[in-house]
Design a protein around this motif. Structure first.
Motif, mmCIF file in Angstrom:
data_model
loop_
_atom_site.group_PDB
_atom_site.id
_atom_site.type_symbol
_atom_site.label_atom_id
_atom_site.label_comp_id
_atom_site.label_asym_id
_atom_site.label_seq_id
_atom_site.Cartn_x
_atom_site.Cartn_y
_atom_site.Cartn_z
ATOM 1 N N ALA A 1 0.997 -1.098 -0.103
ATOM 2 C CA ALA A 1 0.219 -0.006 0.436
ATOM 3 C C ALA A 1 1.631 1.024 0.412
ATOM 4 O O ALA A 1 0.811 1.957 -0.563
ATOM 5 C CB ALA A 1 -0.380 0.156 1.197
ATOM 6 N N GLY B 1 -2.187 0.339 -3.109
ATOM 7 C CA GLY B 1 -2.238 1.705 -3.016
ATOM 8 C C GLY B 1 -3.947 2.246 -2.630
ATOM 9 O O GLY B 1 -3.965 3.168 -2.539
ATOM 10 N N GLY B 2 -5.061 2.049 -3.591
ATOM 11 C CA GLY B 2 -6.174 1.886 -3.390
ATOM 12 C C GLY B 2 -6.860 2.647 -2.161
ATOM 13 O O GLY B 2 -7.207 3.023 -1.777
ATOM 14 N N MET C 1 -5.600 5.203 -0.179
ATOM 15 C CA MET C 1 -6.105 6.415 -0.154
ATOM 16 C C MET C 1 -7.297 6.676 -0.019
ATOM 17 O O MET C 1 -7.717 7.225 1.038
ATOM 18 C CB MET C 1 -5.813 6.488 -1.765
ATOM 19 N N LEU C 2 -7.923 5.404 0.185
ATOM 20 C CA LEU C 2 -9.480 5.056 0.650
ATOM 21 C C LEU C 2 -9.596 5.727 1.465
ATOM 22 O O LEU C 2 -10.679 6.452 2.792
ATOM 23 C CB LEU C 2 -10.092 4.008 0.206
ATOM 24 N N GLN D 1 -7.738 6.646 3.942
ATOM 25 C CA GLN D 1 -6.944 8.705 4.245
ATOM 26 C C GLN D 1 -8.467 9.347 4.000
ATOM 27 O O GLN D 1 -8.931 10.183 4.663
ATOM 28 C CB GLN D 1 -6.171 8.856 3.965
ATOM 29 N N THR D 2 -9.581 9.205 2.762
ATOM 30 C CA THR D 2 -9.691 10.151 2.706
ATOM 31 C C THR D 2 -11.245 9.899 2.823
ATOM 32 O O THR D 2 -11.720 10.956 3.937
ATOM 33 C CB THR D 2 -10.731 9.207 1.298
ATOM 34 N N LEU D 3 -11.915 8.259 3.724
ATOM 35 C CA LEU D 3 -12.645 8.400 5.474
ATOM 36 C C LEU D 3 -12.299 8.929 6.347
ATOM 37 O O LEU D 3 -13.460 9.643 7.070
ATOM 38 C CB LEU D 3 -12.690 6.993 5.244
ATOM 39 N N ASN E 1 -8.324 12.704 0.676
ATOM 40 C CA ASN E 1 -8.401 13.787 1.238
ATOM 41 C C ASN E 1 -10.069 13.694 0.695
ATOM 42 O O ASN E 1 -10.925 13.222 0.418
ATOM 43 C CB ASN E 1 -8.433 15.353 0.429
ATOM 44 N N HIS F 1 -13.374 10.247 -2.283
ATOM 45 C CA HIS F 1 -12.733 8.303 -2.527
ATOM 46 C C HIS F 1 -12.561 7.918 -3.548
ATOM 47 O O HIS F 1 -12.384 6.926 -3.745
ATOM 48 C CB HIS F 1 -14.875 7.861 -1.615
ATOM 49 N N SER G 1 -8.538 6.935 -3.979
ATOM 50 C CA SER G 1 -8.193 5.260 -4.885
ATOM 51 C C SER G 1 -7.791 5.463 -5.683
ATOM 52 O O SER G 1 -6.796 3.835 -6.243
ATOM 53 C CB SER G 1 -9.295 4.607 -3.825
ATOM 54 N N GLY H 1 -4.169 3.834 -6.767
ATOM 55 C CA GLY H 1 -3.340 2.974 -7.261
ATOM 56 C C GLY H 1 -3.016 2.720 -8.407
ATOM 57 O O GLY H 1 -1.860 2.548 -9.339
ATOM 58 N N MET I 1 1.223 3.356 -7.261
ATOM 59 C CA MET I 1 1.849 2.210 -6.939
ATOM 60 C C MET I 1 1.921 0.906 -7.750
ATOM 61 O O MET I 1 2.973 0.210 -8.350
ATOM 62 C CB MET I 1 0.661 1.381 -5.633
#
Lengths: 255, 255, 255, 255
Positions: free
Chosen positions: A146, A161-162, A165-166, A168-170, B150, B154, B158, B162, B165
């Motif tokens: 990730a 990785g997705g 980032m999900l 972090q958005t949550l 951020n 969402h 993500s 992705g 990576m």
């Protein structure tokens, strides 16, 4: 119903991190709902173990790749058992290292479907309920992939990785609403017969031995850390944490 | 055919970064193949502009979400025009900020399909050809959302996480094979009428004005940086670079 | 004086990155001021080379560890030669890998003094002048050690990590004032006889050979990238970029 | 001496994180050695509180900026009280936000001396002892400034960035020797009267109120997380973790 136990829902509850998280939370007073794709007998054994130890648990078979499967599970658990106070997303998408030429479109998409889309679906089903209750936590097992891509990780790293980032958005949307989302970077091999064990097959024991004492992560130890994170008071929340065995240098160091 | 120009293929060639990259590479001696989803007239104008300036260019309509579209384009360009020496993946998946509740499964999946899966498909089609030739470069436009989630991101974060990576995984496999993959973190608003312009509609001009002189990234400047990266000698390759206007503090600073 | 050339000041101008940056900027129309600690003859050769090629250059000996040395140099150059439009901080603090037990307090402090404090002193002397002029750029050579600690890097990594955070702080304060600060992560061995060459001594040639063709970074190529960065229009500024040879996987990949 | 308690040494033991870590470890069976620069009466109160609660503690005044102070303390504690099983480095170097022009060389150097050099000195004194014993842990309080520079943080961020890279270097060398080093990114305001309280003075109460319920990190909660980390089994070690109040979005999100 006044003394109903809080529910901890674990997606991906095999003999590794997921199962041990279920045991730990049941031990701590939760009703553990253990969901896994297959091996109904193994699932029942997990539930039995927890109940024999005086805890509460339920088992569910779940094919997270099917439409509505996660969504229905959340709805069903909330109605039949009780509000999900803590959810642990523990499904991976590791397919071993594969060169680009050996990474089929299907494998790439499946990686995303399980590792990125499935936690998004869980969040979509769960967050509105937690938001209404004004509290909750979601702990997401993740991997080194990730935080950095690496040879052979086309599918796995892009999916993980997705996932990160999900999370972090949550964090940004739901932290201030008192919902704690934590992303766990598992940066080392887990002593998990159902996942790494299956991947390595007959080589698993030799691999373990090569790692030496405490050279693989004990999933029970991970469960202890998840328990800690899920019970941090809201003035002191962790959003990201890494774990590895002492003998494994961190991903950012040369190996 | 001995003096055939090298080909630069741009996926996502509108009036922003993509179109300017096409112009820059055509100016520098490449045959620019510009692919975009719609607006055949606009595409033709781009080609005409390049040819009027003495360059070579071709335009292709491409719906990257369709199966085989990217793969067929690569095969067709290689056969009809020549070996793709540099590919620029410039398709985004920005849908503006949306709360989780407003992010449909469809939107989430489309984000992945365009921002993560599409560059994987391009790499799958292109890398074996470049590997056979022992050289090539792939420049991937990306965004702040690739390095941090951020609020409201969402789908976008993500998908872009992705993408990043994936690029790092490609680096590991193809760098040592003399194929240069670079990931560009565009960390500020681009003065691009086809993307941000369309998203903001009638508010675009007011937005630009609010940013002040040089407060938005000039896509022609980005193209110059892409040109530089694509021509770094192989002993000195950049894998990641960020860009933003002087007046925008970096994403890691408070805004 | 109206046609005075802009000045590019290079701190750490040996036969590696620094010297080549001087040549590149002189070639591009700057007066290059080359400062280094010792080897006056070598310094003079650099100046002569630049002048023979039709450029303008001056050489200065500088012991950056001495109080007022950097500050006086800046003041002197600005008065005697002209406004410094671009400064390149190219002093390192590499002392090779040493275990903690072999890292003396003196070595640790010297690392900080050269790698963190010296660029702070340069910024303190230079930024007020650039701010008054409303423009300028500062390019800071850095290393993998700035983004991750690693075995034996107690002194080097902590000094370079400090350097990176300093650059990010300068970005936040001076970016919006039209002063461009860029931090360059040199993530591979540089073919530099004065630094790596001296460190490896008689083993340097064997080391180079072991790296194969283009297996070490050509400092002239780095200079080209510095030139590019220093001339990005202010709507499109890079704050961080990495470089390495194609055959070296990035620091975040397994080696 | 056979039943001597393990020692937890806390450098920077005021009324915030350090003092609470001392209490928590004393409660858990350690002899807490609390070291702080001044306020002998306050220090004695901490020791008294711990003893009244049935724990063991000692207090030491320590000016960490003086030569040999940390080194002598380690030697003295090991001889007079017992082997240090866990050390907590909790000295900061926060001087508030200051523009570059207002950041004196002295302030910059002091930041490094306390935030980077002092933990290096502690590690230099402690690691050989822990290595001989084949075990130990070092927990290092750190800050957002360790992972990103920001306006006004010239001294603080460069010192903390150096601290983080030092910890990662220690990880690489000492993890495989069974010594656990953890770096804690405190990413939010701590309800600590001795540090933030002193910095804000009479505005502290208003500031706290503005943050709302649970809007500041409770140092007792941090101590609980430190306790958890210090007792992770060695197959499951965390090297980096972040903490913040629920109402503070993470540093990587827009604020």
């Amino acid at each position: 119903m006044a003394d109903r136990k809080p529910v901890c829902l674990v997606l991906g509850a095999g003999a590794g991190i997921g199962g041990h998280v279920g045991k730990r939370f049941a031990h701590g007073g939760y009703h553990a709902v253990l969901a896994r794709r297959s091996d109904e007998a193994g699932l029942q054994r997990l539930v039995d173990d927890i109940e024999e130890a005086g805890g509460e648990a339920s088992g569910r078979l779940l094919d997270a790749s099917l439409p509505d499967s996660i969504e229905d599970l959340v709805a069903d658990v909330e109605q039949a058992i009780g509000p999900i106070e803590c959810a642990v997303f523990n499904l991976g998408a590791q397919i071993g290292n594969r060169d680009l030429a050996d990474t089929s479109y299907k494998a790439f998409e499946l990686g995303w479907r399980l590792a990125t889309f499935a936690p998004f679906r869980l969040a979509s089903a769960l967050m509105p309920r937690m938001e209404k209750r004004g509290r909750g936590s979601l702990i997401v097992t993740s991997a080194t992939a990730a935080v950095r891509g690496n040879a052979g990780q086309h599918s796995h790293a892009s999916a993980m990785g997705g996932r990160r980032m999900l999370c972090q958005t949550l964090n940004a949307e739901f932290g201030p609403k008192n919902i704690h989302v934590a992303h766990i970077v598992v940066d080392g091999p887990v002593d998990a017969p159902d996942t790494l064990g299956k991947m390595l097959g007959e080589h698993f024991e030799a691999y373990k031995k090569s790692k030496g004492d405490d050279g693989m992560i004990d999933p029970a130890a991970v469960a202890e850390t998840y328990w800690h994170l899920a019970h941090q008071p809201r003035n002191c929340w962790t959003h990201e944490i890494d774990i590895r065995p002492f003998s494994n240098v961190a991903w950012w160091n040369d190996n």
